[in-house]
Write an enzyme that holds these catalytic residues in place. Structure first.
Site, PDB file in Angstrom:
ATOM      1  N   LEU A 193       0.814  -1.213   0.000  1.00 47.21           N
ATOM      2  CA  LEU A 193       0.000   0.000   0.000  1.00 47.21           C
ATOM      3  C   LEU A 193       0.847   1.261   0.000  1.00 47.21           C
ATOM      4  CD1 LEU A 193      -2.749  -1.030   2.599  1.00 47.21           C
ATOM      5  CD2 LEU A 193      -2.943  -0.998   0.098  1.00 47.21           C
ATOM      6  N   GLY A 194       2.020   1.191   0.619  1.00 44.79           N
ATOM      7  CA  GLY A 194       2.866   2.376   0.679  1.00 44.79           C
ATOM      8  C   GLY A 194       4.211   2.052   1.289  1.00 44.79           C
ATOM      9  N   GLY A 231       7.935   4.184   2.699  1.00 46.04           N
ATOM     10  CA  GLY A 231       8.617   5.457   2.912  1.00 46.04           C
ATOM     11  C   GLY A 231       9.717   5.281   3.933  1.00 46.04           C
ATOM     12  N   GLY A 232      10.151   6.405   4.500  1.00 42.52           N
ATOM     13  CA  GLY A 232      11.219   6.353   5.485  1.00 42.52           C
ATOM     14  C   GLY A 232      10.837   5.572   6.723  1.00 42.52           C
ATOM     15  N   GLY A 252       9.095   2.761   6.771  1.00 41.98           N
ATOM     16  CA  GLY A 252       8.970   1.327   6.535  1.00 41.98           C
ATOM     17  C   GLY A 252       7.973   1.083   5.421  1.00 41.98           C
ATOM     18  N   SER A 253       7.130   0.062   5.570  1.00 45.38           N
ATOM     19  CA  SER A 253       6.187  -0.277   4.512  1.00 45.38           C
ATOM     20  C   SER A 253       4.864  -0.743   5.096  1.00 45.38           C
ATOM     21  CB  SER A 253       6.775  -1.365   3.606  1.00 45.38           C
ATOM     22  OG  SER A 253       7.218  -2.470   4.378  1.00 45.38           O
ATOM     23  N   LYS A 304       1.766  -2.954   9.004  1.00 42.21           N
ATOM     24  CA  LYS A 304       2.856  -1.990   8.866  1.00 42.21           C
ATOM     25  C   LYS A 304       4.120  -2.599   9.462  1.00 42.21           C
ATOM     26  CE  LYS A 304       3.957   2.889   9.823  1.00 42.21           C
ATOM     27  NZ  LYS A 304       3.390   4.171  10.319  1.00 42.21           N
ATOM     28  N   ASP A 352      -6.998   6.475  -0.244  1.00 41.00           N
ATOM     29  CA  ASP A 352      -6.557   7.627   0.532  1.00 41.00           C
ATOM     30  C   ASP A 352      -7.072   8.897  -0.136  1.00 41.00           C
ATOM     31  OD1 ASP A 352      -4.529   8.937  -1.184  1.00 41.00           O
ATOM     32  OD2 ASP A 352      -3.270   7.213  -0.777  1.00 41.00           O
ATOM     33  N   ASP A 376       0.942  15.237  11.212  1.00 40.32           N
ATOM     34  CA  ASP A 376       1.179  14.977   9.787  1.00 40.32           C
ATOM     35  C   ASP A 376      -0.146  14.828   9.048  1.00 40.32           C
ATOM     36  OD1 ASP A 376       2.806  14.739   7.568  1.00 40.32           O
ATOM     37  OD2 ASP A 376       3.146  12.579   7.826  1.00 40.32           O
TER      38      ASP A 376
END
Length: 297
Positions: A44-45, A47-48, A50-51, A67, A128, A167
């Site tokens: 799904l995504g 980044g810094g 993790g995943s 996650k 999203d 965020d």
């Protein structure tokens, strides 16, 4: 505080109450490795942090999100009510995962020798908000108002729990396409809410308020309102109001399309007031005439 590299037994938090998806049961202590309890699906995504992967829980076929965060990337730890040490993201999720539908529900977590694995609810048909907006170009004021109201309710809930998300942006809001429910996700940049100023930034730079960029400090709630102003602008205009990396000047003029109602423009401009003391509170926003046009069931 545990060292990031240590091996530790698995941990689980008490159940947050039923999820918005009735097939997802409350959290319980992991009795076996989470990867054996779930069938992994698509990424799904990444980044810094993790995943995040889509997955299906084998026991009842409930859709979940998993996650994975490398332990060496976790900077802040805290304690759960039972005294267990846990990454701050999990501690914050535990505080806000109380069955409130506007925040993603934490189901369980596990600490492995080199990773933290977090299992959360996932609506079966969801998108999203970033992709939701892009698919439509921009949202009508009616649709934007309803989603914005739900995000405000999530912010109010987090505040009542003593949590600051830090965020808020379209990528961190999940829309259940079947019900229209918006859910605030990803508390990886979150922290405890405090009355004093913060002098360290966490979040997405293009959503940081001008007082951080110009003075190196910010207060939690006015900074949140600034990000909400950017969010609403993205919903009704289809784009970020400020160029990426652009330093906002103290005499900036915000140009808004004339098709927007005056009330909607007022909300955006109020949230994006340069001086933090000029911004509304969450309760001020709920009372604004634009928000009063919401159709209540």
């Amino acid at each position: 505080m545990p060292s990031p590299g240590r091996s530790a037994p698995s941990g689980a938090v008490p159940g947050p109450g039923p999820s918005a998806d009735s097939r997802v049961s409350p959290a319980g202590k992991a009795q076996q490795p989470l990867q054996e309890q779930n069938r992994l699906g698509s990424l799904l995504g990444r980044g810094g942090f993790g995943s995040v992967w889509a997955a299906t829980r084998i026991s009842d076929r409930a859709p979940v999100a998993i996650k994975r965060v490398p332990l060496n990337r976790i900077q802040h730890w805290g304690k759960l009510p039972n005294g267990t040490s846990a990454p701050l993201e999990i501690v914050l999720l535990h505080k806000v995962s109380t069955g409130f539908p506007g925040v993603v529900q934490l189901l369980e977590w596990m600490e492995l020798p080199s990773d933290i694995i977090i299992t959360m609810e996932r609506p079966e048909w969801c998108q999203d908000l970033q992709h939701f907006i892009r698919a439509r170009g921009f949202l009508s004021e009616e649709v934007a108002r309803e989603l914005f109201r739900q995000v405000l309710e999530a912010v109010r809930h987090c505040t009542s729990c003593g949590v600051l998300h830090r965020d808020i942006k379209p990528e961190n809001i999940l829309v259940d396409l079947a019900t229209g429910q918006a859910k605030l996700i990803d508390f990886g940049c979150g922290t405890y809410l405090q009355d004093t100023a913060y002098t360290r930034f966490a979040g997405t730079p293009s959503y940081s308020p001008p007082e951080w960029n110009n003075c190196g400090w910010y207060y939690g709630q006015p900074a949140t309102i600034w990000s909400l102003g950017i969010l609403l602008h993205q919903m009704v205009c289809g784009e970020h109001p400020f160029r990426r990396g652009h330093r906002i000047s103290w005499d900036h003029q915000l140009s808004l399309p004339p098709r927007l109602s005056q009330e909607c423009q007022d909300v955006i401009r109020w949230c994006l007031s340069i001086h933090d003391v000029d911004r509304p509170s969450v309760e001020d926003l709920f009372c604004h005439p634009w928000m009063q046009d919401i159709h209540l069931p």
